[in-house]
Design an enzyme around this catalytic site. Sequence first.
Site: not given
Ligand code: CAA
Length: 265
Positions: A72, A118, A121, A141
Amino acid sequence: MSLFDELEFSNLQLDQHGPLAVLTINRPKALNALNTDTLAEIGQAVDLIAENADISALILTGAGEKAFVAGADISELSEMNNVYSGRELSLGGQEVMQSLSNLPLPTIACIQGFALGGGLELALACDIRIASPRARMGLPEATLGVIPGFGGTQRLPRLIGMGRALDLLLTGRQVDAEEALQMGLVNYVSDEPLNKAREVAEQMMRGAPISLALIKEAVRRGAHLSVEEGMEIEADLFGMAVATSDFAEGTRAFLDKRRPEFKGE
Ligand code: CAA
């Protein structure tokens, strides 16, 4: 000419290759993360596929090599601060995942990179999952102070068992494709996951469309019932299958030693 040619989505691409639809989540600036607009578009695309009798299978994937869907959208999530908005977001996402899961045709998630939160999911709402060796999957999460909200706490234990699911949910750790295959989280690992998904879709589409829909219905409805109750559903749906002209065609074709020509009737 695709039946979807006229459609304009901001964060998705919906392509048709004969009877196969390919839905690509395309939001590269956020690793295809699901903001509310993207979720709404997925819901619209799923409805269009459900209404289109010419589509017999769906592959769902993410644009680029790096991510299927990174979860998400965390920027959007970070603005939520009360019970009601959180519940609304979860219910909205769950509804989209349910409509995907309820499609009466085979659905395949093609995971080429990160499928987190998500994003995993979304893949769990598909019938099967195919991963590239570079794929990474997890439900992180808890590390964000939230819980999975698009069906993960319910679908993951039903797919891989409660112990394995609780391990992934409570640690938030990522698994690679090999471990995901071992635990039954993905069905296949392939260097060419999209080609493999097409191959599996072709194989599935050789079945009679009504049989595929009824099999999905029997499995879905029986999953939470006793074996006896599930058997009753199976017998009802078996009866429906026997009454189709595709059943007459399938059995006749076998006896005539030729390939059946199913019409979905
Ligand atoms: N939401 C919004 N933006 C996201 C994102 C997310 N879930 N995942 C990545 N991005 C964005 C980053 O903020 C970054 O943006 P900028 O370039 O503007 O800074 C861009 O995508 C590239 O990401 P990273 O620089 O972080 O890339 P990385 O290679 O260093 O890491 C990753 C990759 C491990 C996937 C890391 O991006 C990450 O951990 N992302 C989040 C994953 C996460 O926690 N997902 C769960 C969300 S909560 C959820 O999903 C709740 C639910 O069930 C409803």
